[in-house]
Design a protein around this motif. Structure first.
Motif, PDB file in Angstrom:
ATOM      1  N   ARG A  28     -31.290  -3.746  32.849  1.00  0.00           N
ATOM      2  CA  ARG A  28     -32.695  -3.433  33.089  1.00  0.00           C
ATOM      3  C   ARG A  28     -33.523  -4.572  32.486  1.00  0.00           C
ATOM      4  NH1 ARG A  28     -35.580   1.864  30.713  1.00  0.00           N
ATOM      5  NH2 ARG A  28     -34.938   0.852  28.805  1.00  0.00           N
ATOM      6  N   VAL A  29     -34.352  -5.199  33.313  1.00  0.00           N
ATOM      7  CA  VAL A  29     -35.208  -6.306  32.905  1.00  0.00           C
ATOM      8  C   VAL A  29     -36.645  -5.798  32.935  1.00  0.00           C
ATOM      9  CG1 VAL A  29     -35.948  -8.644  33.467  1.00  0.00           C
ATOM     10  CG2 VAL A  29     -33.584  -7.957  33.911  1.00  0.00           C
ATOM     11  N   ARG A  30     -37.311  -5.840  31.787  1.00  0.00           N
ATOM     12  CA  ARG A  30     -38.693  -5.343  31.733  1.00  0.00           C
ATOM     13  C   ARG A  30     -39.595  -6.426  31.147  1.00  0.00           C
ATOM     14  NH1 ARG A  30     -39.283   0.650  29.582  1.00  0.00           N
ATOM     15  NH2 ARG A  30     -38.759  -0.238  27.566  1.00  0.00           N
ATOM     16  N   THR A  46     -25.842  -7.978  37.639  1.00  0.00           N
ATOM     17  CA  THR A  46     -25.055  -8.917  36.837  1.00  0.00           C
ATOM     18  C   THR A  46     -25.929  -9.678  35.851  1.00  0.00           C
ATOM     19  OG1 THR A  46     -25.315 -10.803  38.339  1.00  0.00           O
ATOM     20  CG2 THR A  46     -23.491  -9.269  38.798  1.00  0.00           C
ATOM     21  N   TRP A  47     -25.297 -10.209  34.798  1.00  0.00           N
ATOM     22  CA  TRP A  47     -26.018 -11.004  33.810  1.00  0.00           C
ATOM     23  C   TRP A  47     -26.612 -12.258  34.460  1.00  0.00           C
ATOM     24  CZ3 TRP A  47     -28.326 -10.332  29.465  1.00  0.00           C
ATOM     25  CH2 TRP A  47     -28.726 -11.426  28.702  1.00  0.00           C
ATOM     26  N   ALA A  48     -25.948 -12.806  35.437  1.00  0.00           N
ATOM     27  CA  ALA A  48     -26.447 -14.005  36.116  1.00  0.00           C
ATOM     28  C   ALA A  48     -27.781 -13.765  36.811  1.00  0.00           C
ATOM     29  CB  ALA A  48     -25.415 -14.498  37.128  1.00  0.00           C
ATOM     30  N   GLU A  49     -28.089 -12.525  37.134  1.00  0.00           N
ATOM     31  CA  GLU A  49     -29.350 -12.188  37.797  1.00  0.00           C
ATOM     32  C   GLU A  49     -30.501 -11.945  36.819  1.00  0.00           C
ATOM     33  OE1 GLU A  49     -28.643  -9.452  41.440  1.00  0.00           O
ATOM     34  OE2 GLU A  49     -27.054  -9.003  39.982  1.00  0.00           O
ATOM     35  N   VAL A  50     -30.204 -11.802  35.540  1.00  0.00           N
ATOM     36  CA  VAL A  50     -31.227 -11.453  34.554  1.00  0.00           C
ATOM     37  C   VAL A  50     -32.288 -12.550  34.434  1.00  0.00           C
ATOM     38  CG1 VAL A  50     -31.654 -11.061  32.091  1.00  0.00           C
ATOM     39  CG2 VAL A  50     -29.778  -9.878  33.236  1.00  0.00           C
ATOM     40  N   GLU A  51     -31.870 -13.774  34.168  1.00  0.00           N
ATOM     41  CA  GLU A  51     -32.833 -14.853  33.943  1.00  0.00           C
ATOM     42  C   GLU A  51     -33.700 -15.131  35.168  1.00  0.00           C
ATOM     43  OE1 GLU A  51     -32.852 -19.450  32.538  1.00  0.00           O
ATOM     44  OE2 GLU A  51     -31.498 -18.088  31.501  1.00  0.00           O
TER      45      GLU A  51
END
Length: 75
Positions: A28-30, A46-51
């Motif tokens: 979850r990215v807030r 995925t973690w690769a999508e977070v940034e």
């Protein structure tokens, strides 16, 4: 701005964010915080999508503050 991670750059620009995870639900990215409110939230797998998700939201909500981030490599 010196070369640094996106996370450090957002921190230096005083843009609050949070990344959390729960097994099998992804991340979850807030953007925002409890005190001032949350601007936007997104779930990624995925973690690769977070940034990239965080960079996209930050540039949408804070275009003047993040002008120097555009075109810079992530990671």
């Amino acid at each position: 701005m010196a070369e640094s991670s996106l996370y450090q750059a957002l921190y230096d620009l005083e843009i609050n964010f949070e990344v959390s995870c729960f097994w099998d639900l992804g991340f979850r990215v807030r953007l925002g915080d409890d005190m001032n409110g949350w601007k936007e939230e997104r779930q990624v797998r995925t973690w690769a999508e977070v940034e990239p998700a965080l960079a996209d939201r930050a540039t949408r909500h804070f275009p003047i503050k993040t002008a120097n981030l555009q075109g810079r490599p992530t990671g």
